[in-house]
Structure formats: C-alpha cells, structure tokens
Motif scaffolding. Structure first.
Motif, PDB file in Angstrom:
ATOM      1  N   UNK A   1       0.788  -1.230   0.000  1.00  0.00           N
ATOM      2  CA  UNK A   1       0.000   0.000   0.000  1.00  0.00           C
ATOM      3  C   UNK A   1       0.817   1.276   0.000  1.00  0.00           C
ATOM      4  N   UNK A   2       2.114   1.181  -0.224  1.00  0.00           N
ATOM      5  CA  UNK A   2       2.949   2.379  -0.248  1.00  0.00           C
ATOM      6  C   UNK A   2       2.909   3.014  -1.636  1.00  0.00           C
ATOM      7  N   UNK A   3       2.730   4.313  -1.697  1.00  0.00           N
ATOM      8  CA  UNK A   3       2.662   5.011  -2.968  1.00  0.00           C
ATOM      9  C   UNK A   3       4.041   5.065  -3.610  1.00  0.00           C
ATOM     10  N   UNK A   4       4.065   4.927  -4.933  1.00  0.00           N
ATOM     11  CA  UNK A   4       5.333   4.971  -5.628  1.00  0.00           C
ATOM     12  C   UNK A   4       5.156   5.126  -7.131  1.00  0.00           C
ATOM     13  N   UNK A   5       6.279   5.133  -7.821  1.00  0.00           N
ATOM     14  CA  UNK A   5       6.300   5.154  -9.280  1.00  0.00           C
ATOM     15  C   UNK A   5       6.352   3.704  -9.745  1.00  0.00           C
TER      16      UNK A   5
END
Length: 337
Positions: free
Chosen positions: A270-274
């Motif tokens: 659930x971690x935001x990233x590219x």
C-alpha cells in the motif's frame, strides 16, 4: 539445464582453467541455500547475474584480469554523488567522466582500494536492507508458492558483508565486498570486471546504449531486451550502494525498453510509488515500484503468479549482529569469495 545454468557452468570452467582451485569449507554453506530453488524467470535472471559477478570477481582479483591500459589505475575515491539515505540530494560530479576505469584491489582483510567506495557520508559501514519475499516454485511441473522469507543484508563496496534470513543467526552467510558492476564496454574496450562506477553515464538514454553494447550472446537468457531489463533491475536492487543519479539512470534503462509503461500507484504493502511494468519475451509481466523521493526500490513483482520481493527498510548502518569472517563465508580469501 537451462541457458542460465549453461552460462554459469561455462564461466566456472573458464575460471577453473585460469586460477588455482580455491578450497571452500562446504560445511559452512548455508543449508537453506541448498534447499531453495526459485524458478520464476524474473528472479532467476537477477540471481544468475549475481552468480556471474561473484564468480568472475574471484578470477579478476587473483589474476589482475582486464584490458591493457596506458594509464595507471586511479586512487581510491570516497564516494561520488549523493548520500542514498532518504533525505539526501545528489552531489554534482567533480569533473568529466573518466574513460579508463580504475581497478579494485581487495586486501587480505577484505577492504577495497583503488575505486570509489560507498557513496554516503558519515561513519556508517554498511547499506542495510530488510526485504520480504515470496516466489513461485516449480516442483516437477507443479507450481506452488514458497514460504514468505525475510532477509536482512549488511553490504558495502568497501568491505565484506553478511546476510541473515528470518532472523536466524545460526545460518548467517557472509560474502565479499559488493564492488563489481558486471561486464561493460568502455571506450571500445570490454571490462569483464568493471568496478569503477564513475565511467558509466548518468543519463538514462545514454546508459541504455551502454547496457546494450555490453550484452553478449552467450551470457544470460532471453532476448536483448530481457537481458537489459535484468541488468537494470539487478543494479537497482543494490540500492544505496550506488549514488542517486546512477540509480535514476538505471531506472531510465528499464523505462526505455519497448512496451515499458510508467505510472503512479502502490506496491503490495500500500505504499505510494512510481510503477514501471514491462513484459518480457516469455510473456511474463514484470513490475517495479520505487519511492519517488529516494529513487530506491519498494518492490519488484510478477503479478501473474503473486511473486514479489518487497523492500521494507533501507538505510546506512554501522552496527552488525555478526562480523563477516572467512569461516562464515566458507572461503579462504576475500578476493575469491
């Protein structure tokens, strides 16, 4: 025997013919490493490259293998570019990029001189990584998911390091310094044991040309695009052992592959990233997720079967639960470990 195994077998034969046999204490080999066998192509590609780097590094360290150079090797650097920690910013290059790479020298105690060291400031000796992995396994044609595994690593370009699996210090493994980047062509000359990152371009498009120029028909598996992706992914997985601008360039290599798509999203935690997705020649979709602030990988995964390696913690660190020794590594010299 697949193409990767054939390549490693051939490489081992070349090394055995070139250097004396190195005695290894096989009783110290980690039992877990004997039992586990990952067969997902994405994982196998990176693992094969790591094996190649380790095997060829030993031969080079013993023989001084490499192209003839007109200029003597440069001295030891203290790190070019950014501290790879979360809040660091890249430091501009001090001068023009060299065209003759320096040679790494591994001392009896495992310390490295002759090439730039770890690219962070401060006294910390290691780049620490905590990962969680689960990969599909093929057992006699039946594909199942392996156990979830947590691995901690303390690695450095300047000294030997260790790996700990599932917190079990009784099966700790040790290895030599992570100083070799692989086989590259620099200024028209092939360097099988390139250890000087200063010679590599930090522009993603230019580095992609260099990656393809360094590919060899008898090394690796799959198409040239597959091999280029494996090179980029393997170096990205080394995390903070390389400066931010070089990691950005390797991400650019993966992004430049035909059909690669980049977007914003989340990893499996659930971690935001590219998010970068790319489909290999075998039809397998590969997914990389990186932190937009640090450029460090958050996850590499194969969505079709649920395989993944997730990077839970990455930072510099000085303390280590067990100091690496030749006995733990099962080697007689760090230069050949």
């Amino acid at each position: 025997m697949d193409q990767d195994e054939l390549f490693v077998q051939g490489l081992r034969a070349r090394v055995d013919a070139a250097v004396p046999r190195v005695d290894v204490d096989v009783d110290r080999v980690v039992p877990r490493a004997r039992r586990r066998r990952r067969v997902v192509r994405g994982a196998a590609g990176a693992t094969t490259l790591a094996l190649v780097l380790g095997a060829t590094w030993g031969a080079s360290a013993v023989l001084g293998v490499g192209p003839v150079r007109d200029a003597p090797p440069a001295g030891l650097g203290t790190g070019l570019g950014a501290d790879p920690a979360v809040t660091a910013a890249p430091t501009p290059d001090a001068g023009p990029r060299p065209t003759v790479p320096a040679d790494a020298v591994v001392a009896d105690d495992g310390t490295v001189t002759g090439v730039p060291g770890d690219p962070w400031d401060g006294p910390d000796r290691y780049w620490y990584t905590l990962t969680e992995s689960q990969w599909a396994q093929d057992m006699d044609g039946v594909v199942t998911m392996g156990d979830v595994e947590r691995r901690e690593s303390w690695h450095s370009r300047e000294r030997p390091g260790i790996d700990v699996t599932d917190g079990d210090l009784t099966t700790v493994s040790a290895s030599g310094p992570r100083v070799v980047l692989g086989s590259w062509v620099v200024a028209g000359v092939r360097h099988d044991m390139l250890a000087d990152p200063r010679v590599l371009p930090t522009d993603g498009g230019e580095l992609a040309v260099w990656v393809r120029a360094g590919l060899e028909p008898d090394r690796g598996a799959g198409s040239d695009d597959d091999k280029a992706f494996d090179v980029a992914r393997t170096l990205l997985a080394e995390g903070g052992l390389y400066a931010r601008e070089l990691r950005e360039a390797f991400w650019g290599v993966a992004r430049s592959l035909p059909g690669a798509q980049e977007s914003t999203g989340e990893d499996g935690a659930g971690r935001e990233g590219v998010v970068l997705t790319w489909t290999g020649s075998d039809g397998q979709v590969n997914r990389l997720v990186r932190d937009p602030e640090t450029g460090l990988l958050l996850e590499q995964a194969v969505p079709s079967d649920g395989s993944y390696t997730r990077y839970l913690e990455q930072r510099t660190r000085d303390d280590v639960p067990v100091e690496p020794t030749l006995e733990i590594a099962g080697c007689t010299r760090w230069a050949t470990c």
